[in-house]
Motif scaffolding. Structure first.
Motif, PDB file in Angstrom:
ATOM      1  N   LYS A 120       0.815  -1.302  -0.130  1.00  0.00           N
ATOM      2  CA  LYS A 120       0.038  -0.038   0.011  1.00  0.00           C
ATOM      3  C   LYS A 120       0.806   1.415   0.170  1.00  0.00           C
ATOM      4  N   ASN A 121       1.984   1.181   0.842  1.00  0.00           N
ATOM      5  CA  ASN A 121       2.917   2.329   0.770  1.00  0.00           C
ATOM      6  C   ASN A 121       4.247   2.025   0.893  1.00  0.00           C
ATOM      7  N   SER A 122       5.122   2.597   0.000  1.00  0.00           N
ATOM      8  CA  SER A 122       6.617   2.038  -0.264  1.00  0.00           C
ATOM      9  C   SER A 122       7.265   2.620   0.979  1.00  0.00           C
ATOM     10  N   ASN A 123       6.777   3.591   1.682  1.00  0.00           N
ATOM     11  CA  ASN A 123       7.522   4.450   2.680  1.00  0.00           C
ATOM     12  C   ASN A 123       7.105   3.513   4.103  1.00  0.00           C
ATOM     13  N   THR A 124       7.053   2.474   4.038  1.00  0.00           N
ATOM     14  CA  THR A 124       6.970   1.742   5.320  1.00  0.00           C
ATOM     15  C   THR A 124       8.271   1.373   5.746  1.00  0.00           C
ATOM     16  N   ILE A 125       8.244   1.638   7.174  1.00  0.00           N
ATOM     17  CA  ILE A 125       9.768   1.292   8.026  1.00  0.00           C
ATOM     18  C   ILE A 125       9.212   0.253   8.749  1.00  0.00           C
ATOM     19  N   THR A 126       9.949  -0.842   8.968  1.00  0.00           N
ATOM     20  CA  THR A 126       9.552  -1.818  10.310  1.00  0.00           C
ATOM     21  C   THR A 126      10.696  -1.766  11.406  1.00  0.00           C
ATOM     22  N   VAL A 127      10.377  -1.567  12.586  1.00  0.00           N
ATOM     23  CA  VAL A 127      11.302  -1.268  13.630  1.00  0.00           C
ATOM     24  C   VAL A 127      11.132  -2.205  14.844  1.00  0.00           C
ATOM     25  N   LEU A 128      11.976  -2.576  15.648  1.00  0.00           N
ATOM     26  CA  LEU A 128      12.027  -3.349  17.005  1.00  0.00           C
ATOM     27  C   LEU A 128      12.585  -2.544  18.168  1.00  0.00           C
ATOM     28  N   ALA A 129      12.185  -2.373  19.214  1.00  0.00           N
ATOM     29  CA  ALA A 129      12.579  -1.404  20.264  1.00  0.00           C
ATOM     30  C   ALA A 129      13.366  -2.082  21.215  1.00  0.00           C
ATOM     31  N   GLY A 130      14.220  -2.994  20.718  1.00  0.00           N
ATOM     32  CA  GLY A 130      15.297  -3.738  21.622  1.00  0.00           C
ATOM     33  C   GLY A 130      14.775  -4.852  22.290  1.00  0.00           C
ATOM     34  N   ASP A 131      15.582  -5.902  22.778  1.00  0.00           N
ATOM     35  CA  ASP A 131      15.446  -7.007  23.370  1.00  0.00           C
ATOM     36  C   ASP A 131      14.986  -8.108  22.639  1.00  0.00           C
ATOM     37  N   PHE A 132      16.017  -8.474  21.804  1.00  0.00           N
ATOM     38  CA  PHE A 132      15.518  -9.697  20.938  1.00  0.00           C
ATOM     39  C   PHE A 132      16.872 -10.695  20.851  1.00  0.00           C
ATOM     40  N   GLY A 179      12.978  -8.288   7.090  1.00  0.00           N
ATOM     41  CA  GLY A 179      13.170  -7.211   6.241  1.00  0.00           C
ATOM     42  C   GLY A 179      13.085  -6.192   7.245  1.00  0.00           C
ATOM     43  N   LEU A 180      13.621  -6.260   8.546  1.00  0.00           N
ATOM     44  CA  LEU A 180      13.561  -5.168   9.420  1.00  0.00           C
ATOM     45  C   LEU A 180      14.393  -4.114   8.959  1.00  0.00           C
ATOM     46  N   ASP A 181      14.104  -2.875   9.151  1.00  0.00           N
ATOM     47  CA  ASP A 181      14.875  -1.703   9.136  1.00  0.00           C
ATOM     48  C   ASP A 181      15.865  -1.178  10.089  1.00  0.00           C
ATOM     49  N   TRP A 182      15.084  -0.865  11.383  1.00  0.00           N
ATOM     50  CA  TRP A 182      15.818  -0.120  12.487  1.00  0.00           C
ATOM     51  C   TRP A 182      15.530  -0.762  13.905  1.00  0.00           C
ATOM     52  N   ASP A 242      29.966 -12.599  21.377  1.00  0.00           N
ATOM     53  CA  ASP A 242      28.528 -12.916  20.797  1.00  0.00           C
ATOM     54  C   ASP A 242      27.848 -11.798  20.191  1.00  0.00           C
ATOM     55  N   LEU A 243      27.776 -10.596  20.938  1.00  0.00           N
ATOM     56  CA  LEU A 243      27.213  -9.675  20.445  1.00  0.00           C
ATOM     57  C   LEU A 243      27.647  -8.817  19.094  1.00  0.00           C
ATOM     58  N   GLN A 244      29.218  -8.965  18.965  1.00  0.00           N
ATOM     59  CA  GLN A 244      29.712  -8.545  17.730  1.00  0.00           C
ATOM     60  C   GLN A 244      29.470  -9.565  16.739  1.00  0.00           C
ATOM     61  N   ALA A 245      29.138 -10.652  16.791  1.00  0.00           N
ATOM     62  CA  ALA A 245      28.701 -11.660  15.740  1.00  0.00           C
ATOM     63  C   ALA A 245      27.258 -11.329  15.330  1.00  0.00           C
ATOM     64  N   ARG A 246      26.568 -11.007  16.271  1.00  0.00           N
ATOM     65  CA  ARG A 246      25.328 -10.610  15.795  1.00  0.00           C
ATOM     66  C   ARG A 246      24.998  -9.410  15.007  1.00  0.00           C
ATOM     67  N   LEU A 247      25.911  -8.461  15.550  1.00  0.00           N
ATOM     68  CA  LEU A 247      25.870  -7.105  14.893  1.00  0.00           C
ATOM     69  C   LEU A 247      26.334  -7.268  13.267  1.00  0.00           C
ATOM     70  N   ASP A 248      27.590  -8.114  13.203  1.00  0.00           N
ATOM     71  CA  ASP A 248      28.214  -8.335  12.124  1.00  0.00           C
ATOM     72  C   ASP A 248      27.163  -9.204  10.896  1.00  0.00           C
ATOM     73  N   GLU A 249      26.300 -10.058  11.623  1.00  0.00           N
ATOM     74  CA  GLU A 249      25.220 -10.970  10.837  1.00  0.00           C
ATOM     75  C   GLU A 249      24.132 -10.021  10.347  1.00  0.00           C
ATOM     76  N   SER A 250      23.721  -8.961  11.043  1.00  0.00           N
ATOM     77  CA  SER A 250      22.574  -8.121  10.605  1.00  0.00           C
ATOM     78  C   SER A 250      22.613  -7.332   9.638  1.00  0.00           C
ATOM     79  N   ASN A 251      21.561  -7.150   8.839  1.00  0.00           N
ATOM     80  CA  ASN A 251      21.272  -6.315   7.718  1.00  0.00           C
ATOM     81  C   ASN A 251      20.805  -5.017   8.001  1.00  0.00           C
ATOM     82  N   PHE A 252      20.242  -4.935   9.281  1.00  0.00           N
ATOM     83  CA  PHE A 252      19.382  -3.721   9.704  1.00  0.00           C
ATOM     84  C   PHE A 252      20.363  -2.755  10.559  1.00  0.00           C
TER      85      PHE A 252
END
Length: 462
Positions: free
Chosen positions: A9-21, A50-53, A68-78
């Protein structure tokens, strides 16, 4: 599925997650390819979704090993918004980063994205992130979230048409942030686990439910001529009535298979029955973090059952229970691991009465948080506020035998840093109010105190 519908419906859609995952979860505690999974499954699924932020939450700092955290950062596309937390070395601090193609990609405090509508009109949208400082590790340094928010807004304001916030704060602090920055029309929050929405002046402060039980869909409209932003918010329930998105479902199926194989190698038979409940067991966080609950009674009874030194009482931090669901019928070993994904040993201590009183009082004050205590063989007279251990009033000068999860002795539970205690090479406790600490022998596989989940299974099967 919801995201795909909105994007159509709207290409200007952003998907966000507010921490703790990254943590906690059953899968995260298990091993795969010789390593603890520790959130790898979440990054894999969120990349596919397709998470953005995201903003860092306190549970992103659960693991002692920075790798462990660094590995997750490196693997993420968001994009990770770091806000008021920095990576700390012995003599330096810097922003968190991803390793990318031989270089690094900084996790920003804020960023600007340009959006275009159907007639070609563009706006610059700014976003910043801030978080609580409870995820303390030697390699994480926090600054004041309010100062960080003000700094980010000052940087973004000249470059943007409108600015929004992605936060991992207590709701009272989210409200303070909104009042402090009234030109921010939308604060999307995490940390609190129940959905809630508030109007602070003209702004919206909103949080969906934990564990993706709901999502908030915020429609932000900006009138460039008037310079006015408006927000319309809809809370959408996420349940089995929504069809799976095929690509994401495929990744989930992969990790479910890994989970079952890893549980087996850890000594749990996922499908093996443990008990059949006569009544449903309410493990929802809205219950167990607010009041004495049957789930807490069952687990503390199991702790007393496996204890070897005649404890006077048992204490359990409600944050140990993470299933956030009502369990009924026949429970399997997988259900027990879902209830208590952290596992961990049960310790028996001698605790001075004054320290026990302080612990019990803090447990009551922690209502609504993971540090709210489920207790057994201790009770509080609501009229007088006096504590009783068994039939007798709590004596500040007496030493009590207390059984509890070993996590409480790390001092990392909410408001309970005073419980921090460890043993030196000679076996002497570092905390004078907890002079004796009795731990199970980790090599004794028959000692159910080595894993609170095995203790619960053993108690239910007795």
């Amino acid at each position: 599925t919801i995201r795909k519908e909105l994007l159509a419906k709207n290409s200007n859609t952003i998907t966000v997650l507010a921490g703790d995952f990254i943590s906690p979860s059953v899968i995260g505690t298990l091993r795969h390819e010789g390593k603890r999974i520790r959130g790898k499954q979440m990054v894999d699924v969120l990349n596919t979704l397709g998470l953005d932020w995201v903003v860092f939450g306190n549970h992103e700092f659960d693991y002692d090993d920075l790798a462990d955290l660094q590995a997750r950062l490196d693997e993420s596309n968001f994009t990770w918004l770091a806000g008021n937390v920095r990576l700390k070395g012995a003599t330096w601090t810097q922003q968190f980063f991803k390793n990318r193609n031989g270089g690094t990609e900084i996790c920003p405090d804020n960023q600007v994205v340009t959006m275009k509508d159907a007639d070609g009109t563009t706006i610059n949208l700014g976003v910043f992130g801030v978080l609580v400082d409870t995820g303390r590790k030697p390699w994480a340094l926090y600054s004041d979230w309010a100062e960080s928010a003000q700094k980010s807004y000052a940087e973004l304001d000249p470059k943007t048409d409108v600015v929004v916030a992605l936060t991992h704060l207590n709701v009272d602090d989210d409200k303070k942030l909104s009042a402090m920055l009234p030109e921010v029309p939308l604060v999307m929050g995490g940390h609190d686990h129940d959905n809630q929405i508030y109007k602070i002046g003209k702004a919206t402060v909103a949080k969906a439910d934990a564990n993706a039980k709901t999502v908030y869909i915020h429609t932000l409209r900006y009138d460039k001529n008037k310079g006015v932003a408006t927000v319309k918010s809809e809370l959408r329930k996420v349940d089995g009535k929504i069809a799976d998105e095929p690509a994401t479902a495929t990744v989930i199926a992969k990790w479910e298979k890994i989970k079952n194989e890893s549980l087996g190698s850890a000594g749990f038979d996922a499908a093996k029955p443990v008990t059949t409940l006569a009544q449903p067991l309410d493990c929802r966080e809205g219950i167990i973090r607010h009041q004495p609950a049957p789930a807490g009674a069952a687990i503390t009874e199991a702790m007393l059952f496996v204890s070897k030194n005649k404890p006077d009482c048992a204490l359990l931090n409600s944050g140990s229970i993470r299933v956030d669901d009502v369990l009924s019928g026949t429970l399997t070993e997988l259900d027990i691991v879902r209830m208590l994904p952290f596992g961990g040993a049960i310790v028996e201590v001698e605790m001075r009465g004054s320290m026990l009183r302080k612990t019990l009082d803090t447990g009551v004050a922690n209502k609504g948080n993971g540090g709210f205590l489920q207790i057994n063989r201790a009770r509080r007279d609501e009229a007088t506020g006096k504590w009783f251990i068994g039939a007798n009033a709590l004596d500040d000068n007496k030493l009590y035998h207390v059984t509890m999860p070993d996590f409480l002795l790390t001092g990392n539970e909410y408001n309970m840093g005073f419980l921090k205690a460890s043993l030196d090479a000679a076996g002497k406790s570092s905390n004078p109010d907890i002079p004796v600490i009795l731990k199970p022998d980790a090599k004794d596989k028959g000692d159910l105190r080595n894993d609170i989940r095995l203790a619960l299974i053993g108690w239910w099967r007795k």
